[in-house]
Design an enzyme around this catalytic site. Sequence first.
Site, PDB file in Angstrom:
ATOM      1  N   LYS A 120     -24.376  41.896  71.398  1.00 28.00           N
ATOM      2  CA  LYS A 120     -23.753  42.274  72.666  1.00 28.00           C
ATOM      3  C   LYS A 120     -22.783  43.410  72.390  1.00 28.00           C
ATOM      4  CE  LYS A 120     -21.151  39.713  75.947  1.00 28.00           C
ATOM      5  NZ  LYS A 120     -20.612  38.376  75.954  1.00 28.00           N
TER       6      LYS A 120
ATOM      7  N   ASP B 253     -21.384  31.329  72.097  1.00 30.13           N
ATOM      8  CA  ASP B 253     -21.425  32.482  72.997  1.00 30.13           C
ATOM      9  C   ASP B 253     -22.520  33.462  72.564  1.00 30.13           C
ATOM     10  OD1 ASP B 253     -20.437  33.706  75.306  1.00 30.13           O
ATOM     11  OD2 ASP B 253     -19.088  34.991  74.160  1.00 30.13           O
TER      12      ASP B 253
ATOM     13  N   ASP C 287     -20.582  40.320  68.857  1.00 20.42           N
ATOM     14  CA  ASP C 287     -19.966  40.854  70.075  1.00 20.42           C
ATOM     15  C   ASP C 287     -18.932  41.922  69.725  1.00 20.42           C
ATOM     16  OD1 ASP C 287     -19.068  41.337  72.625  1.00 20.42           O
ATOM     17  OD2 ASP C 287     -18.541  39.257  73.073  1.00 20.42           O
TER      18      ASP C 287
ATOM     19  N   ASP D 289     -18.311  33.405  69.019  1.00 18.28           N
ATOM     20  CA  ASP D 289     -19.471  34.164  68.540  1.00 18.28           C
ATOM     21  C   ASP D 289     -19.671  33.898  67.052  1.00 18.28           C
ATOM     22  OD1 ASP D 289     -19.641  35.584  71.061  1.00 18.28           O
ATOM     23  OD2 ASP D 289     -17.943  36.790  70.380  1.00 18.28           O
TER      24      ASP D 289
END
Length: 540
Positions: free
Chosen positions: A276, A236, A240, A212
């Site tokens: 996320k 990704d 996150d 990430d």
Amino acid sequence: MSIGNRSSRSRLKALSVTIGVTVLGLLAAAALAHPAAAQTNTLTVAVDGDDGDPGSLSAPLRTLQRAVDLAEPGTVIQIRGGTYSPGTNVRVQKDGTASQPITMRAYNGEHVVIDGENMPNTPAPVGESYPRIERGAIHVGGDWWRFEGLEIINGPYGIFAIESSNNVYRDLVTRDNYETGLHIVLDSSDNQVVNLDSYGNRDPRKNGESADGLAIKQGSGSGNRVIGARLWNNADDGFDTWDFLSPIRVEDSVAWGNGFNRWGFPDWQGDGNGFKLGRGDADHLVSNSIAFDNAVGGFIDNGNTASLRLENNTAWRNGGSGFIFNRSASTLDRNLSLSNGGGVNLGSSGGSGNSWDIKGSWSDADLVGTSTSAITGARGADGSIRETDFLRPRDYANLGADFTGDGGGTGEPGRYEAEGPSASCDGTIDSNHPGYSGSGFCNTENTTGAAAQFTIDAAGAGTATLEIRFANGGSAARPASVEVNGAAVQSASFESTGAWANWSTNSLTVQLDSGANTIRLAATGSGGLPNIDYLDVHAS
Ligand code: GCU
Ligand code: CA
């Protein structure tokens, strides 16, 4: 630090280990007969330096590790411009203190690149695991550090911070690392990530599954905050929070272009969300942020079943949905979602004033600007993202993220939020008691002298009314002195409001100068201040 008992105990354990290591480090430094270096407060490192030298500007050290080993609380490690390519990662295992943090920064704005390509695990073979201590071109296990103005590339992770708290990561670039750019994990509290640019990070080891831009993952600890991050083109996700169990605040940040296989990895596993925000239940808050052109989602709860708050964010042109909050019980207010591959998916989450609450169909014709050049281009001189009308809606001034620099989508004239840029708080910015305005409130420490301070602007000299919005869930009133421009002018008493979620306002009349004025509320009782939401200023 307000972390839970279990965490405190494991922190204590970690701390005693760190102290042991520090003592050994000092003994080793003394044995190496460079005690003079250990005593100076500034250590300089340069590509043409020598680790046998004292680390002065004229006789700098050669390696970052030597500087770290010599550093003590209060030391500033200043790094001359150039590229540093050590064969093993830089390990930061000692602590600064609250009053004497240790700083590692680029000297005088020079361009410092720390290149991890010569380190092991760049990349590790597909599917292989390797020891945590080898993770991160800079591996951080210490507290009270400040890392400023460094570019970290090609590392086995850029920065990997583990069980580390009260650190500041400011004006950093983490790019093209072989895992996440900046990764914070396990018991970690009160860290601040300010103006991070993290891009092009990828993990051949996992075919894109976990690199990430920024991750605060698999741990807990209050007070972690992300401000002004730009996270793009990572394998990704942009940001996150996988299995981080305490609330994180994210503000003024942008994530784009994440989740595309830009490296030709086989069996591609990249997820491709902007922000996320799962798994693990934590009431994260994301405000004034933008997710665009990500492979899949814009903002997603990702299985977090808690109550997240999403305020004034914009999701545009993502491959999937702009907002997916169908597994949490979140509150979404004034968010803007348009031109994404899928509609919003909210389950039982609620909120108001979002684009989908206003009207059914939105298109780029509803926007003032769609040029990405300012938001993706060079930052301003102070490190902030340049002002731009990117994705501002033509109508509905309070909707969506606002990088125009006029104070954001939620501001009211004359209102100074306690969590805002012109305020400071001797304590934490919290959001755990509902009913506040903006994105949180100031919870000062419970001590005499604990203060909340605002810098306000007056059009002219004269009398003004200050309205201070507060909550006092205790039974006793909390007294404070009110200082205007450094002089105590009156005292105020903040009566009990019965509960921390009950907010009330106190009005005061003060004299202001023309232009900038500081208003400081300082507790005169040992309970500290009540929780402070904002200060409204009216000429009277
Ligand atoms: C509680 C409450 C805080 C408040 C504190 C206090 O911990 O949750 O928001 O600031 O009490 O007594 O000051
Ligand atoms: Ca308090």
